[in-house]
Design an enzyme around this catalytic site. Structure first.
Site, PDB file in Angstrom:
ATOM      1  N   CYS A 100      23.020  73.388  42.890  1.00 23.35           N
ATOM      2  CA  CYS A 100      23.065  72.358  41.706  1.00 23.35           C
ATOM      3  C   CYS A 100      24.397  71.479  42.076  1.00 23.35           C
ATOM      4  O   CYS A 100      24.887  71.621  43.181  1.00 23.35           O
ATOM      5  CB  CYS A 100      23.836  73.487  40.631  1.00 23.35           C
ATOM      6  SG  CYS A 100      25.370  73.791  41.035  1.00 23.35           S
ATOM      7  N   CYS A 132      23.214  78.219  46.090  1.00 20.26           N
ATOM      8  CA  CYS A 132      22.707  77.180  44.876  1.00 20.26           C
ATOM      9  C   CYS A 132      22.750  75.731  45.386  1.00 20.26           C
ATOM     10  O   CYS A 132      23.471  75.263  46.113  1.00 20.26           O
ATOM     11  CB  CYS A 132      23.840  77.621  43.709  1.00 20.26           C
ATOM     12  SG  CYS A 132      23.632  76.378  42.319  1.00 20.26           S
ATOM     13  N   ASP A 142      15.884  82.780  25.592  1.00 16.45           N
ATOM     14  CA  ASP A 142      16.708  81.973  25.398  1.00 16.45           C
ATOM     15  C   ASP A 142      18.090  82.513  25.361  1.00 16.45           C
ATOM     16  O   ASP A 142      17.890  83.667  24.993  1.00 16.45           O
ATOM     17  CB  ASP A 142      16.538  80.804  24.118  1.00 16.45           C
ATOM     18  CG  ASP A 142      16.985  81.942  22.889  1.00 16.45           C
ATOM     19  OD1 ASP A 142      15.854  82.778  22.669  1.00 16.45           O
ATOM     20  OD2 ASP A 142      18.119  81.929  22.566  1.00 16.45           O
ATOM     21  N   CYS A 202      27.561  73.097  43.146  1.00 22.56           N
ATOM     22  CA  CYS A 202      27.954  73.491  44.562  1.00 22.56           C
ATOM     23  C   CYS A 202      27.695  72.650  45.645  1.00 22.56           C
ATOM     24  O   CYS A 202      28.014  73.017  46.797  1.00 22.56           O
ATOM     25  CB  CYS A 202      26.810  74.586  44.311  1.00 22.56           C
ATOM     26  SG  CYS A 202      27.098  76.102  43.391  1.00 22.56           S
ATOM     27  N   ASP A 247      14.581  77.564  16.102  1.00 23.15           N
ATOM     28  CA  ASP A 247      14.576  78.918  15.592  1.00 23.15           C
ATOM     29  C   ASP A 247      14.707  78.462  14.224  1.00 23.15           C
ATOM     30  O   ASP A 247      14.621  77.384  13.688  1.00 23.15           O
ATOM     31  CB  ASP A 247      15.759  79.543  15.872  1.00 23.15           C
ATOM     32  CG  ASP A 247      17.241  78.907  15.371  1.00 23.15           C
ATOM     33  OD1 ASP A 247      17.162  78.032  14.604  1.00 23.15           O
ATOM     34  OD2 ASP A 247      18.304  79.668  15.756  1.00 23.15           O
ATOM     35  N   HIS A 263      26.255  74.841  37.074  1.00 21.00           N
ATOM     36  CA  HIS A 263      25.916  75.829  37.981  1.00 21.00           C
ATOM     37  C   HIS A 263      25.151  77.237  37.038  1.00 21.00           C
ATOM     38  O   HIS A 263      23.945  77.706  37.585  1.00 21.00           O
ATOM     39  CB  HIS A 263      26.998  76.472  38.781  1.00 21.00           C
ATOM     40  CG  HIS A 263      26.736  77.659  39.445  1.00 21.00           C
ATOM     41  ND1 HIS A 263      26.104  77.622  40.617  1.00 21.00           N
ATOM     42  CD2 HIS A 263      26.790  79.013  39.235  1.00 21.00           C
ATOM     43  CE1 HIS A 263      25.986  78.769  40.870  1.00 21.00           C
ATOM     44  NE2 HIS A 263      26.068  79.625  40.042  1.00 21.00           N
TER      45      HIS A 263
HETATM   46 ZN   LIG Z   1      25.427  75.951  41.700  1.00 21.53          ZN
END
Ligand SMILES: [Zn+2]
Length: 368
Positions: free
Chosen positions: A306, A304, A266, A309, A92, A335
């Site tokens: 990730c 999920c 973002d 998880c 930015d 996550h």
């Molecule tokens: Zn997750």
């Protein structure tokens, strides 16, 4: 519709799936950009961020200028090497930080903005030329123009003045040197005033930047009004260039701006939410500090994939966040980032299939 920098591979209504080419690689849009304010996505290793599917990070000109300094980063090989992230980076311009830290501003005129640094209170002065030079030193793939970001709810005359100054500054920054291969995006202001938003969007588009951004929204105005302003401004932006909505990243906001034809966005929300002990999930936002999760053996989110998880229970994460353990913050950050990246990925697939409206409706029914 295609250019060297950006091509659109599918559209569905106003929503688009595209490909953005930068000096450090290709970005498939729509894309959620995790924020690495101080050259780090808080608490995460860059390989972890990459493995979550992040394609491009956002770095912060204001903070990196003061600490450790853009010249130091340049001398250490540029921002990519400095932070160990070899994929694309957008920086930015510092405008948003300067103008959101309103109490620190001493003076704004057509030349630039004078303010006190949040680090040591020393007087500092930002101009379009300096914003260009800092980003040239950082060596980001996409540099943003310095804009005058007024607060929500100011008078029309003040808003009009900010629009005028934003164009004036963009014209100056457009002629300033940049890093090799660095793209430069203009930013439109105008708040939620339809006429001023149109004027600013058209004036910035006229300057023919590599991409165009919607600035000065998502700063506390009414959500419906903001989404209407987004629809209108996206429609006015050149269709063959990337469109970036600055500072939105809640699940509903992401889906709304994608529907309006925005390609990039973002937000610090995933890591900030993690710091409060909360998770963004397909069942909505969950506060993991809550006692009801104490004996919950399930993952943060059943749907999920990730690393948090895959391995840890809600009961364990609850224990970590309640004890302020660093791992709790890290697991929730992993996550939450993965959730927003997956949501955005899913939107891209839905656009390619011509099913975005259904995707958005189903997602909102689950998460709201
Ligand atoms: Zn997750």
């Amino acid at each position: 519709m295609s250019s060297e920098v950006f091509s659109i591979v599918a559209t569905d209504g106003a929503a688009r799936a595209g490909v953005l080419r930068t000096a450090h690689g290709v970005v498939e849009t729509p894309v959620f950009m995790p924020v690495g304010t101080k050259a780090t996505v808080k608490s995460l290793h860059p390989d972890e961020v990459r493995d979550l599917g992040a394609q491009i990070l956002l770095g912060n000109t204001y903070h990196l200028y003061f600490r450790p300094g853009d010249e130091l980063i340049r001398d250490l090989g540029g921002l990519h090497r400095f932070m160990g992230w070899e994929a694309p980076i957008l920086t930015d311009s510092g405008g948003f930080q300067v103008f959101s830290l309103r109490d620190t501003i001493a003076r704004v005129d057509d030349e630039g903005v004078t303010f006190r640094s949040v680090y040591d209170g020393a007087e500092a002065h930002f101009t379009p030329e300096l914003a260009a030079r800092i980003q040239q030193n950082l060596g980001s793939d996409i540099a943003m123009c310095l804009d005058h970001v007024p607060p929500a709810g100011i008078s029309r005359a003040q808003l009009e003045d900010a629009v005028r100054r934003t164009t004036l500054w963009a014209e100056r920054q457009r002629n300033a040197p940049r890093a090799d291969g660095q793209l430069r995006f203009g930013i439109a202001q105008g708040g939620v005033d339809p006429e001023l938003r149109r004027r600013s969007t058209e004036e910035i588009a006229e300057l023919d930047f590599d991409g165009n951004a919607i600035g000065g929204l998502a700063i506390g105005e009414d959500r419906d009004t903001m989404f209407e302003a987004t629809d209108r401004s996206a429609a006015l932006m050149p269709a063959d260039k990337p469109r970036y909505f600055m500072g939105i990243g809640d699940p509903e906001g992401i889906l709304e701006v994608i529907e309006a034809g925005v390609d990039m966005f973002d937000c610090v929300l995933p890591t900030r939410t993690a710091r409060t002990g909360s998770a963004l999930t397909w069942e909505g936002r969950l506060n993991l500090r809550n006692a009801r999760f104490a004996r919950d053996e399930g993952p943060i989110d059943e749907r999920c994939d990730c690393p948090a998880c895959a391995r840890f229970s809600r009961g364990y994460v609850r224990h970590l966040v309640n004890q302020d353990e660093l791992l709790g913050l890290r697991l929730l950050s992993l996550h939450n980032l993965r959730f927003l990246i997956s949501l955005t990925r899913g939107a891209r697939t839905a656009i390619e299939r011509g099913e975005f409206a259904t995707y958005k409706r189903d997602a909102l029914e689950r998460i709201m």
